[in-house]
Design an enzyme around this catalytic site. Structure first.
Site, PDB file in Angstrom:
ATOM      1  N   LYS A   1      -8.415   6.495  13.708  1.00  0.00           N
ATOM      2  CA  LYS A   1      -8.580   5.415  12.724  1.00  0.00           C
ATOM      3  C   LYS A   1      -7.764   4.218  13.187  1.00  0.00           C
ATOM      4  CE  LYS A   1      -7.412   4.567   7.837  1.00  0.00           C
ATOM      5  NZ  LYS A   1      -6.827   5.215   6.635  1.00  0.00           N
TER       6      LYS A   1
ATOM      7  N   GLU B   1      -7.429  12.326  12.744  1.00  0.00           N
ATOM      8  CA  GLU B   1      -8.354  11.208  12.605  1.00  0.00           C
ATOM      9  C   GLU B   1      -8.059  10.063  13.576  1.00  0.00           C
ATOM     10  OE1 GLU B   1     -10.521   9.979   8.867  1.00  0.00           O
ATOM     11  OE2 GLU B   1      -8.723   8.719   8.758  1.00  0.00           O
TER      12      GLU B   1
ATOM     13  N   ASN C   1     -10.105  13.641  -2.029  1.00  0.00           N
ATOM     14  CA  ASN C   1      -9.459  12.456  -1.468  1.00  0.00           C
ATOM     15  C   ASN C   1      -8.270  12.077  -2.345  1.00  0.00           C
ATOM     16  OD1 ASN C   1      -8.759  10.156  -0.098  1.00  0.00           O
ATOM     17  ND2 ASN C   1     -10.805   9.264  -0.111  1.00  0.00           N
TER      18      ASN C   1
ATOM     19  N   GLU D   1     -16.899  14.531  -0.401  1.00  0.00           N
ATOM     20  CA  GLU D   1     -15.616  14.025  -0.888  1.00  0.00           C
ATOM     21  C   GLU D   1     -15.672  13.672  -2.368  1.00  0.00           C
ATOM     22  OE1 GLU D   1     -13.377  11.062   1.508  1.00  0.00           O
ATOM     23  OE2 GLU D   1     -13.689   9.760  -0.245  1.00  0.00           O
TER      24      GLU D   1
ATOM     25  N   GLU E   1      -7.601  15.243   1.800  1.00  0.00           N
ATOM     26  CA  GLU E   1      -7.735  14.037   2.618  1.00  0.00           C
ATOM     27  C   GLU E   1      -6.756  12.942   2.188  1.00  0.00           C
ATOM     28  OE1 GLU E   1     -11.834  12.671   2.600  1.00  0.00           O
ATOM     29  OE2 GLU E   1     -12.437  14.596   1.776  1.00  0.00           O
ATOM     30  N   SER E   2      -6.113  12.339   3.156  1.00  0.00           N
ATOM     31  CA  SER E   2      -5.295  11.133   2.974  1.00  0.00           C
ATOM     32  C   SER E   2      -3.907  11.398   2.385  1.00  0.00           C
ATOM     33  CB  SER E   2      -6.002  10.104   2.088  1.00  0.00           C
ATOM     34  OG  SER E   2      -7.265   9.770   2.587  1.00  0.00           O
TER      35      SER E   2
ATOM     36  N   LYS F   1     -17.222   9.800  10.148  1.00  0.00           N
ATOM     37  CA  LYS F   1     -16.658   9.265   8.910  1.00  0.00           C
ATOM     38  C   LYS F   1     -17.115   7.838   8.693  1.00  0.00           C
ATOM     39  CE  LYS F   1     -12.521   9.209   6.097  1.00  0.00           C
ATOM     40  NZ  LYS F   1     -11.047   9.292   6.050  1.00  0.00           N
TER      41      LYS F   1
END
Length: 280
Positions: free
Chosen positions: A77, A75, A207, A187, A237-238, A138
Site C-alpha cells: 500500500k 499489504e 474492517n 468486508e 483488517e486495519s 484490493k
C-alpha cells in the site's frame, strides 16, 4: 483531460476532513473509471482473455489462512486518502516478493490508482518476480468487469465491501467471482452489515477502519467476532500494529490479519514483517 500535478493531488487527499464520506466519493469515481476501462478494453475482449487462463488455478487464500500459524496478510500500500503517500517509491517488483520470503501467509495489493497509488500491473509484477502465495486484489469493486480484471492480472481473491454494495449486488458479484476461480473476502464494518455473512463468502473480514471517516478502532474486530458464523474464516483488517494484538485476535477466532501501513512506513517492509512475526 486536465492533469493535476502529483504534489497537488497529495495536498488534496491529505486535507480531506474526517467528516466527509470518503467511501462515497471513491465509489462515485470508481463508476466513471470502470466505464473508461471498458472503452479501452471491451467487456467481450476481457472475457475472451480470461477464458484462456481459467484452466490455470490460483492459490487459495482461505486455505492458506486456515493452515497458517500466523495468518499475516502483508499489504503493498503506497498511499492512502487520509495520510497521502506512505511509500511513494515502493516497488511492486521488490516488496511483495520480500514479504513472501519473510513469512507472509498471503498478500494484499492495492490496485486503486487515484486514492491509493495502485495499479493492476503491480499484481502482474509481483507474480513475475516469483510470488506464489495468494494475492488479494484490493479495490472498490462495484462492477463485474473488475472481477475479470482481477483474474487477468493474477489475483487469488477479491475484496467485496458491504458498505458500497447492496446485498443482492454482493451476491451476484460473489457468484461471478467463484465462476472465475476467485475467492471472496467480504468486508463488513458494523453489526448491521453482518447480515451479508449469510452469503457464505470464503472469508469474512471485519474492517477496523470506518471507510467514511477513516477513524480506526481495533476493538471493532473483538466486538463483532462472536456475531459471525462459527465456521467463518475471519480476517481482521486495519489498525493492527502490535504482535500482542494478533495473539488476542487469534484467541477471538480470527485467522487472518491484514497489515499494511505498519510495514510500508518502514525503510524495509519485508524485514519489518519478519520482526513482527518473530514476536507473535
Amino acid at each position: 483531460m486536465n492533469i493535476v500535478p502529483i504534489d497537488t493531488i497529495v495536498t488534496i487527499v491529505t486535507i480531506i476532513p474526517i467528516t466527509m464520506d470518503i467511501l462515497q466519493e471513491i465509489v462515485a469515481h470508481k463508476r466513471i473509471e470502470v466505464e473508461r476501462f471498458k472503452q479501452v478494453l471491451s467487456e467481450q475482449e476481457i472475457h475472451r482473455r480470461v477464458e484462456t487462463i481459467l484452466d490455470f488455478s490460483v492459490p487459495s487464500m482461505s486455505k492458506a489462512l486456515k493452515e497458517s500459524e500466523t495468518g499475516i496478510i502483508a499489504e503493498f500500500k503506497r498511499r492512502s486518502p487520509s495520510k497521502g503517500w506512505i511509500k511513494e517509491e515502493g516497488k511492486a517488483e521488490v516488496i511483495p516478493l520480500s514479504y513472501q520470503k519473510n513469512g507472509a501467509t498471503a498478500l494484499s495489493i492495492l490496485t486503486d490508482e487515484k486514492y491509493f497509488g495502485g495499479k493492476d500491473e503491480f499484481i502482474r509484477m509481483a507474480r513475475h518476480t516469483g510470488v506464489q502465495i495468494p494475492i488479494l486484489y484490493k479495490n472498490f469493486i462495484i462492477d463485474e468487469y473488475q472481477l475479470f480484471q482481477a483474474r487477468l492480472c493474477g489475483a487469488s481473491a477479491v475484496l467485496l465491501i458491504a458498505a458500497d454494495l447492496t446485498k443482492e449486488e454482493c451476491k451476484t458479484l460473489l457468484h461471478t467471482a467463484h465462476e472465475l476461480g476467485l475467492e471472496v473476502l467480504l468486508e463488513m464494518h458494523s453489526e448491521k452489515e453482518l447480515e451479508y455473512a449469510e452469503l457464505e463468502p470464503d472469508m469474512c473480514g471485519i474492517n477496523n477502519r470506518n471507510l467514511g471517516s477513516f477513524i480506526t478502532d481495533v476493538q471493532n474486530s473483538f466486538r463483532l467476532s462472536a456475531l459471525l458464523p462459527e465456521d467463518a474464516v475471519k480476517v481482521s483488517e486495519s489498525g493492527i500494529s502490535h504482535p500482542q494484538t494478533v495473539r488476542e485476535l487469534r484467541e477471538a477466532g480470527f485467522r487472518g490479519f491484514l497489515i499494511g501501513e505498519n510495514f510500508m512506513k518502514t525503510s524495509d517492509p519485508g524485514k519489518a514483517l519478519l520482526d513482527f512475526i518473530q514476536q507473535i
